[in-house]
Design a protein around this motif. Structure first.
Motif, PDB file in Angstrom:
ATOM      1  N   GLY A   1      15.953  26.360  34.452  1.00  0.00           N
ATOM      2  CA  GLY A   1      15.488  27.089  33.283  1.00  0.00           C
ATOM      3  C   GLY A   1      14.404  26.328  32.533  1.00  0.00           C
ATOM      4  O   GLY A   1      13.369  26.879  32.158  1.00  0.00           O
ATOM      5  N   MET A   2      14.627  25.029  32.342  1.00  0.00           N
ATOM      6  CA  MET A   2      13.622  24.204  31.667  1.00  0.00           C
ATOM      7  C   MET A   2      12.363  24.068  32.515  1.00  0.00           C
ATOM      8  O   MET A   2      11.239  24.016  32.001  1.00  0.00           O
ATOM      9  N   LEU A   3      12.553  24.029  33.824  1.00  0.00           N
ATOM     10  CA  LEU A   3      11.407  23.952  34.729  1.00  0.00           C
ATOM     11  C   LEU A   3      10.572  25.219  34.627  1.00  0.00           C
ATOM     12  O   LEU A   3       9.336  25.169  34.560  1.00  0.00           O
ATOM     13  N   ALA A   4      11.238  26.362  34.597  1.00  0.00           N
ATOM     14  CA  ALA A   4      10.521  27.632  34.481  1.00  0.00           C
ATOM     15  C   ALA A   4       9.799  27.730  33.146  1.00  0.00           C
ATOM     16  O   ALA A   4       8.680  28.249  33.060  1.00  0.00           O
ATOM     17  N   PHE A   5      10.419  27.193  32.100  1.00  0.00           N
ATOM     18  CA  PHE A   5       9.811  27.265  30.770  1.00  0.00           C
ATOM     19  C   PHE A   5       8.592  26.356  30.662  1.00  0.00           C
ATOM     20  O   PHE A   5       7.533  26.764  30.172  1.00  0.00           O
ATOM     21  N   ALA A   6       8.720  25.114  31.121  1.00  0.00           N
ATOM     22  CA  ALA A   6       7.689  24.110  30.864  1.00  0.00           C
ATOM     23  C   ALA A   6       6.602  24.051  31.926  1.00  0.00           C
ATOM     24  O   ALA A   6       5.458  23.706  31.628  1.00  0.00           O
ATOM     25  N   ALA A   7       6.924  24.363  33.170  1.00  0.00           N
ATOM     26  CA  ALA A   7       5.950  24.168  34.255  1.00  0.00           C
ATOM     27  C   ALA A   7       5.345  25.453  34.778  1.00  0.00           C
ATOM     28  O   ALA A   7       4.316  25.416  35.450  1.00  0.00           O
ATOM     29  N   SER A   8       5.968  26.592  34.455  1.00  0.00           N
ATOM     30  CA  SER A   8       5.497  27.847  35.056  1.00  0.00           C
ATOM     31  C   SER A   8       4.100  28.226  34.597  1.00  0.00           C
ATOM     32  O   SER A   8       3.377  28.918  35.319  1.00  0.00           O
TER      33      SER A   8
ATOM     34  N   GLY B   1      -1.569  20.110  27.086  1.00  0.00           N
ATOM     35  CA  GLY B   1      -0.831  19.070  26.376  1.00  0.00           C
ATOM     36  C   GLY B   1      -0.578  19.421  24.930  1.00  0.00           C
ATOM     37  O   GLY B   1       0.524  19.217  24.406  1.00  0.00           O
ATOM     38  N   GLN B   2      -1.587  19.978  24.259  1.00  0.00           N
ATOM     39  CA  GLN B   2      -1.420  20.303  22.851  1.00  0.00           C
ATOM     40  C   GLN B   2      -0.498  21.492  22.639  1.00  0.00           C
ATOM     41  O   GLN B   2       0.343  21.486  21.732  1.00  0.00           O
ATOM     42  N   THR B   3      -0.621  22.523  23.450  1.00  0.00           N
ATOM     43  CA  THR B   3       0.143  23.749  23.226  1.00  0.00           C
ATOM     44  C   THR B   3       1.566  23.699  23.771  1.00  0.00           C
ATOM     45  O   THR B   3       2.430  24.451  23.307  1.00  0.00           O
ATOM     46  N   MET B   4       1.836  22.813  24.739  1.00  0.00           N
ATOM     47  CA  MET B   4       3.139  22.831  25.402  1.00  0.00           C
ATOM     48  C   MET B   4       4.058  21.678  25.018  1.00  0.00           C
ATOM     49  O   MET B   4       5.276  21.803  25.113  1.00  0.00           O
ATOM     50  N   THR B   5       3.512  20.533  24.576  1.00  0.00           N
ATOM     51  CA  THR B   5       4.355  19.352  24.377  1.00  0.00           C
ATOM     52  C   THR B   5       5.392  19.565  23.289  1.00  0.00           C
ATOM     53  O   THR B   5       6.589  19.311  23.489  1.00  0.00           O
ATOM     54  N   LEU B   6       4.981  20.020  22.119  1.00  0.00           N
ATOM     55  CA  LEU B   6       5.911  20.164  21.005  1.00  0.00           C
ATOM     56  C   LEU B   6       6.971  21.217  21.287  1.00  0.00           C
ATOM     57  O   LEU B   6       8.165  20.978  21.081  1.00  0.00           O
TER      58      LEU B   6
ATOM     59  N   LEU C   1       3.889  11.351  31.912  1.00  0.00           N
ATOM     60  CA  LEU C   1       3.928  11.130  30.461  1.00  0.00           C
ATOM     61  C   LEU C   1       4.404  12.390  29.744  1.00  0.00           C
ATOM     62  O   LEU C   1       5.250  12.311  28.850  1.00  0.00           O
ATOM     63  N   PHE C   2       3.882  13.545  30.147  1.00  0.00           N
ATOM     64  CA  PHE C   2       4.308  14.804  29.532  1.00  0.00           C
ATOM     65  C   PHE C   2       5.805  15.023  29.743  1.00  0.00           C
ATOM     66  O   PHE C   2       6.547  15.338  28.793  1.00  0.00           O
TER      67      PHE C   2
ATOM     68  N   LEU D   1       2.411  12.917  19.898  1.00  0.00           N
ATOM     69  CA  LEU D   1       1.546  11.775  19.606  1.00  0.00           C
ATOM     70  C   LEU D   1       1.346  10.891  20.833  1.00  0.00           C
ATOM     71  O   LEU D   1       0.483  10.011  20.831  1.00  0.00           O
ATOM     72  N   ALA D   2       2.123  11.146  21.879  1.00  0.00           N
ATOM     73  CA  ALA D   2       1.869  10.472  23.155  1.00  0.00           C
ATOM     74  C   ALA D   2       0.574  10.979  23.781  1.00  0.00           C
ATOM     75  O   ALA D   2       0.025  10.346  24.687  1.00  0.00           O
ATOM     76  N   SER D   3       0.093  12.136  23.329  1.00  0.00           N
ATOM     77  CA  SER D   3      -1.182  12.732  23.768  1.00  0.00           C
ATOM     78  C   SER D   3      -1.288  12.861  25.286  1.00  0.00           C
ATOM     79  O   SER D   3      -2.248  12.379  25.888  1.00  0.00           O
ATOM     80  N   PRO D   4      -0.309  13.504  25.947  1.00  0.00           N
ATOM     81  CA  PRO D   4      -0.436  13.686  27.399  1.00  0.00           C
ATOM     82  C   PRO D   4      -1.646  14.536  27.751  1.00  0.00           C
ATOM     83  O   PRO D   4      -1.970  15.483  27.033  1.00  0.00           O
TER      84      PRO D   4
END
Length: 540
Positions: free
Chosen positions: A29-36, A85-90, A169-170, A234-237
């Motif tokens: 589920g997390m994979l589908a959310f973050a990497a899809s 990186g900006q739209t997905m990290t937080l 890093l992300f 702030l890790a700025s991936p």
């Protein structure tokens, strides 16, 4: 300490046997959310699109408050990687954090409330064995999630997202946040008298830090280093030349410190006890408690009041962005060049911002509704519904009371968010009237009712699997958060009920579609009512 950890291995094996299906679903589920969405970021590959997105997400204070800042200061360098990186990290970090909080408290303090921990303690098992098993499981889970997430993005081979170091890093910064918030939840679970208040306090802290970072990101982004939640972005991936592993290190060090505090607190307290005393009740019940709605509202009043306050404050915070939006539009040549005239630009950008804003707020309210309605099955598991059915109370009355209470509470929460936005932006030069805020905000209640109707079906047909609805909530959040940026397939967008809600004020009101959604929602609730009357109560 050795005695306190006795049989940790056995507890860990038991935990994995109980949760292995849930853990696999969690990872995928997390994979589908973050990497899809990684493979779909090529929509931003053209210089013109990247320049527009740079103006919207980097120079616009409102978008910075929503997504977080970036260290990229040149539009030419704002390519797929920095955009992702900006739209997905937080949002990914927050999603990981929410699930970790729920899981840790359910597997520790909630099991104490349900009497499971006391059963374990009747065997020769160390006092910290179960807690340590949960911690070990969480560590291994986030390590697996880090590797799977990083390599899944890498495997898509998208230009700008194909640097393994950036992908690691992300994945590391979001997973570190998930683990850190799990440990914060564990620590607060020792302090509060029961699981509900511990969960509420942890989510309250998460919400508070989110609101705080909204202010610092817009004006003083360097102060974000004082905010644990800000350590994620702030890790700025993907911002090559600016990537920083310090955020990951700080998250892990802070998690270990909080874990040590949780151990010290747990080893000195009794089972089912917290360091904060439980509030004493009245000797005589008030007349309000004699009715079923009064009883349900009394049991959930702290949580309801907390959510009402949270969405109102968040509305105030978002309302403050409208003045910043006006200054941004008037001072940005790129935005004025995109639209014909600054008045048109202001209307279009504010309208689109309101759509994004109200959709995200309504998803939060939908989550509040889910928590309220799932109490129906939670009470069943604890064998408390039987006590109500021993009274002259029908299943129809109980079911309708829960449904109606949830709908009304959700509508009030959405209204409070709208009110907060309206009140905060009143002093602006281009302040919106109450009707201009009310109509675009209230239309999303239709989507919330649809989510409640879906949950009612789960409650009636598969009450043990009501947690599935959280997957749909996450999907709605992903689509609302990034659906307008990514070139996602049409069939996927159609799975989101939010795709059918009229996007006021940039679209016209579609009463036909709204009516169909409401009729379908009522039909599903009626079907659920019939099924609920006929099914057996769940036990344990």
């Amino acid at each position: 300490m050795t005695k306190a950890l006795y049989k940790t291995t056995s507890m860990f094996e038991s935990l994995v046997k109980r949760d292995w299906i849930k853990l696999i679903i969690w990872v995928f589920g997390m994979l589908a959310f973050a990497a899809s969405g990684a493979g779909k970021m090529e929509v931003a590959s053209s210089p013109a699109t990247a320049s527009t997105l740079y103006a919207m997400f980097v120079q616009n204070p409102a978008m910075v408050a929503l997504f977080g800042p970036t260290l990229i200061k040149n539009a030419a360098h704002y390519t797929i990687g920095p955009i992702y990186g900006q739209t997905m990290t937080l949002i990914t970090a927050i999603t990981f954090a929410i699930i970790s909080i729920i899981y840790v408290i359910n597997r520790t303090r909630k099991e104490e409330d349900d009497g499971i921990a006391e059963l374990f303690r009747s065997f020769p098992i160390g006092k910290l064995a179960n807690t340590t098993a949960v911690v070990i499981e969480l560590v291994l889970l986030h390590i697996v999630m880090t590797l799977v997430l990083a390599f899944s993005i890498q495997a898509q081979n998208v230009t700008g997202l194909n640097d393994l170091g950036s992908n690691l890093l992300f994945a590391s910064t979001t997973s570190a946040q998930g683990f850190m918030w799990g440990m914060i939840a564990l620590c607060l679970a020792q302090i509060f008298p029961e699981s509900g208040s511990a969960k509420g306090a942890t989510f309250g802290l998460l919400g508070l830090l989110y609101i705080v970072r909204m202010g610092t990101d817009v004006s003083h982004s360097h102060l974000g280093w004082l905010n644990p939640l800000s350590w994620s972005y702030l890790a700025s991936p993907y911002a090559l030349g600016h990537e920083n592993w310090l955020g990951v290190l700080l998250s892990l060090v802070f998690a270990v410190i909080v874990l040590a505090a949780a151990y010290l607190l747990e080893i000195k307290r009794d089972v089912n006890a917290g360091y904060l005393p439980e509030s004493g009740g009245s000797i005589h019940a008030k007349a309000f408690l004699l009715s079923l709605p009064g009883l349900l509202l009394t049991l959930q009043r702290k949580m309801i009041i907390g959510w009402f306050l949270a969405v109102f404050v968040l509305g105030l915070v978002y309302g403050s962005m409208f003045s910043q939006m006006s200054r941004f539009i008037n001072s940005n040549a790129t935005i004025r060049a995109i639209f014909i005239g600054s008045a048109t630009a202001h209307q279009a950008i504010v309208g689109n911002f309101m759509v994004t804003l109200f959709s995200i707020l309504s998803i939060m309210v939908a989550a509040f509704a889910v928590i309220l309605l799932t109490q129906m099955t939670a009470e069943e598991r604890k064998n408390r519904q039987e006590q109500l059915y021993a009274l002259p109370i029908s299943r129809i009355k109980l079911y309708l009371t829960y449904i109606i209470t949830t709908i009304f509470a959700s509508a009030i929460a959405q209204f409070l968010a709208i009110l907060g936005i309206y009140l905060e932006q009143l002093g602006n030069k281009n302040a919106l009237t109450f009707s201009q805020v009310l109509e675009p905000g209230t239309i999303w209640i239709v989507a919330i009712i649809f989510v409640i109707s879906l949950l009612s079906l789960l409650v009636s047909f598969v009450p043990r699997l009501t947690g599935i609805i959280w997957g749909y909530i996450g999907f709605l959040l992903f689509m609302s958060y990034l659906g307008h940026i990514l070139a996602l397939p049409g069939w996927l967008q159609k799975l989101s009920i939010y795709n059918y809600i009229p996007k006021l004020p940039i679209e016209k009101m579609d009463w036909t579609t709204v009516s169909i959604i409401l009729v379908l929602s009522v039909a599903m609730m009626i079907i659920a009512l019939v099924a609920y009357r006929r099914r057996d109560l769940i036990n344990g």
